[in-house]
Write a protein that holds these residues in place. Structure first.
Motif, PDB file in Angstrom:
ATOM      1  N   LYS A  67     -16.417  57.637 149.140  1.00 17.60           N
ATOM      2  CA  LYS A  67     -16.405  57.604 150.721  1.00 17.60           C
ATOM      3  C   LYS A  67     -16.092  56.299 151.527  1.00 17.60           C
ATOM      4  N   SER A  68     -15.131  56.372 152.315  1.00 18.60           N
ATOM      5  CA  SER A  68     -15.210  54.274 153.212  1.00 18.60           C
ATOM      6  C   SER A  68     -15.454  54.622 154.721  1.00 18.60           C
ATOM      7  N   MET A  69     -16.754  53.868 154.708  1.00 20.02           N
ATOM      8  CA  MET A  69     -16.895  53.155 155.892  1.00 20.02           C
ATOM      9  C   MET A  69     -16.620  53.487 157.903  1.00 20.02           C
ATOM     10  N   LEU A  70     -16.471  54.266 158.427  1.00 16.54           N
ATOM     11  CA  LEU A  70     -15.718  53.753 159.464  1.00 16.54           C
ATOM     12  C   LEU A  70     -16.470  53.726 160.896  1.00 16.54           C
ATOM     13  N   GLY A 135     -16.125  49.834 156.500  1.00 18.41           N
ATOM     14  CA  GLY A 135     -14.902  49.534 155.619  1.00 18.41           C
ATOM     15  C   GLY A 135     -15.940  49.306 154.150  1.00 18.41           C
ATOM     16  N   ASP A 136     -17.832  49.663 154.244  1.00 16.86           N
ATOM     17  CA  ASP A 136     -18.444  49.398 152.835  1.00 16.86           C
ATOM     18  C   ASP A 136     -17.962  50.647 152.383  1.00 16.86           C
ATOM     19  N   PHE A 148     -27.616  63.638 145.922  1.00 19.80           N
ATOM     20  CA  PHE A 148     -26.358  62.781 145.902  1.00 19.80           C
ATOM     21  C   PHE A 148     -27.529  61.168 145.440  1.00 19.80           C
ATOM     22  N   LYS A 149     -26.855  60.613 144.327  1.00 19.89           N
ATOM     23  CA  LYS A 149     -27.358  59.834 143.982  1.00 19.89           C
ATOM     24  C   LYS A 149     -26.128  58.862 145.115  1.00 19.89           C
ATOM     25  N   VAL A 150     -26.024  57.675 145.822  1.00 20.62           N
ATOM     26  CA  VAL A 150     -25.383  56.579 146.422  1.00 20.62           C
ATOM     27  C   VAL A 150     -25.289  55.321 146.090  1.00 20.62           C
ATOM     28  N   TYR A 151     -24.055  55.014 145.789  1.00 23.53           N
ATOM     29  CA  TYR A 151     -23.905  53.663 144.988  1.00 23.53           C
ATOM     30  C   TYR A 151     -22.435  52.970 146.051  1.00 23.53           C
ATOM     31  N   ILE A 152     -22.874  51.865 146.537  1.00 24.21           N
ATOM     32  CA  ILE A 152     -22.764  51.457 147.859  1.00 24.21           C
ATOM     33  C   ILE A 152     -21.882  49.755 147.613  1.00 24.21           C
ATOM     34  N   THR A 153     -20.327  50.099 147.323  1.00 25.58           N
ATOM     35  CA  THR A 153     -20.012  49.137 147.208  1.00 25.58           C
ATOM     36  C   THR A 153     -19.544  47.886 148.904  1.00 25.58           C
ATOM     37  N   ARG A 154     -19.592  47.076 148.522  1.00 26.86           N
ATOM     38  CA  ARG A 154     -19.527  46.067 150.034  1.00 26.86           C
ATOM     39  C   ARG A 154     -17.983  45.366 150.524  1.00 26.86           C
ATOM     40  N   VAL A 155     -18.239  45.286 151.962  1.00 28.99           N
ATOM     41  CA  VAL A 155     -16.821  44.243 152.088  1.00 28.99           C
ATOM     42  C   VAL A 155     -17.014  43.460 151.652  1.00 28.99           C
ATOM     43  N   GLY A 156     -16.358  42.842 151.609  1.00 27.70           N
ATOM     44  CA  GLY A 156     -16.282  41.153 151.102  1.00 27.70           C
ATOM     45  C   GLY A 156     -17.501  40.909 150.014  1.00 27.70           C
ATOM     46  N   SER A 157     -17.373  41.615 148.993  1.00 21.63           N
ATOM     47  CA  SER A 157     -18.331  41.269 147.950  1.00 21.63           C
ATOM     48  C   SER A 157     -17.508  41.189 147.198  1.00 21.63           C
ATOM     49  N   SER A 158     -17.224  40.010 146.341  1.00 21.32           N
ATOM     50  CA  SER A 158     -16.011  40.358 144.967  1.00 21.32           C
ATOM     51  C   SER A 158     -16.245  40.456 144.166  1.00 21.32           C
ATOM     52  N   GLY A 159     -17.453  41.016 144.057  1.00 22.37           N
ATOM     53  CA  GLY A 159     -17.680  41.203 142.524  1.00 22.37           C
ATOM     54  C   GLY A 159     -18.128  42.995 142.614  1.00 22.37           C
ATOM     55  N   GLU A 160     -19.173  43.043 141.457  1.00 17.93           N
ATOM     56  CA  GLU A 160     -18.982  44.292 141.358  1.00 17.93           C
ATOM     57  C   GLU A 160     -20.020  45.253 142.420  1.00 17.93           C
ATOM     58  N   SER A 161     -20.285  46.381 142.557  1.00 16.58           N
ATOM     59  CA  SER A 161     -20.678  47.194 143.181  1.00 16.58           C
ATOM     60  C   SER A 161     -22.438  47.150 142.868  1.00 16.58           C
ATOM     61  N   SER A 162     -23.650  46.807 143.774  1.00 13.77           N
ATOM     62  CA  SER A 162     -24.500  46.832 143.344  1.00 13.77           C
ATOM     63  C   SER A 162     -24.844  47.930 142.405  1.00 13.77           C
ATOM     64  N   LYS A 163     -24.346  48.486 141.698  1.00 11.21           N
ATOM     65  CA  LYS A 163     -24.694  49.444 140.681  1.00 11.21           C
ATOM     66  C   LYS A 163     -25.336  49.210 139.866  1.00 11.21           C
TER      67      LYS A 163
END
Length: 166
Positions: A67-70, A135-136, A148-163
């Motif tokens: 799910k992309s954040m609006l 955009g996150d 739910f286990k929730v994994y966040i992928t941030r806008v602007g971070s070039s690397g992997e998710s913080s998973k």
């Protein structure tokens, strides 16, 4: 003169949802919106791609979705609509409490509204506590019927998710 009677319709059956106390975790009623992030569609798509990679790497076999954040998810309304088909298949038809578990194991209770297929009460606390921005992109992995286990992928971070891959 005789009064005309109007047939009464049966009252809608209301589901009695047990009220739960949602912890505010020190949130104020006003949120500083000066740090809103506005990103291009290209950057959002790249973030979604990275989150889908995180989803593909999950080895649990549990059902999941991306799910992309609006803006409406992370400021103002704080409503999070979930994929309808996912809700129908995995979450049932009853309102209830769904726990969101972040990557550090912290738990956040939210209210799931089945007829609206989304999270209401408690979602704002999760969004603010994790400083979610437009955009996150989040991966939701249903690890229990109501969690739910929730994994966040941030806008602007070039690397992997913080998973945590351990």
């Amino acid at each position: 003169m005789k009064k005309r009677s109007i047939p009464r319709t049966p009252e809608k059956q209301m589901v009695d949802v047990q009220r739960i106390q949602i912890q505010r975790r020190g949130l104020s009623k006003r949120r500083d919106l000066s740090n809103r992030v506005y990103v291009s569609e290209e950057i959002r798509e790249e973030t979604i791609s990275r989150a889908e990679k995180v989803q593909d790497e999950l080895e649990s076999g549990y059902p999941s979705f991306v799910k992309s954040m609006l803006q409406s998810h992370v400021s103002g309304g704080f409503w999070l609509g979930l994929p309808v088909q996912f809700c129908r298949s995995h979450l049932g038809k009853q309102d209830g409490v769904i726990t969101l578990i972040d990557e550090e194991g912290e738990e956040y209770e939210t209210i799931y509204l089945a007829r609206k297929n989304g999270l209401s009460g408690g979602w704002m606390g999760f969004a603010i506590a994790h400083n979610l921005s437009y955009g996150d992109t989040l991966v939701f992995e249903l690890v229990r019927r109501t969690a739910f286990k929730v994994y966040i992928t941030r806008v602007g971070s070039s690397g992997e998710s913080s998973k945590d891959m351990s």
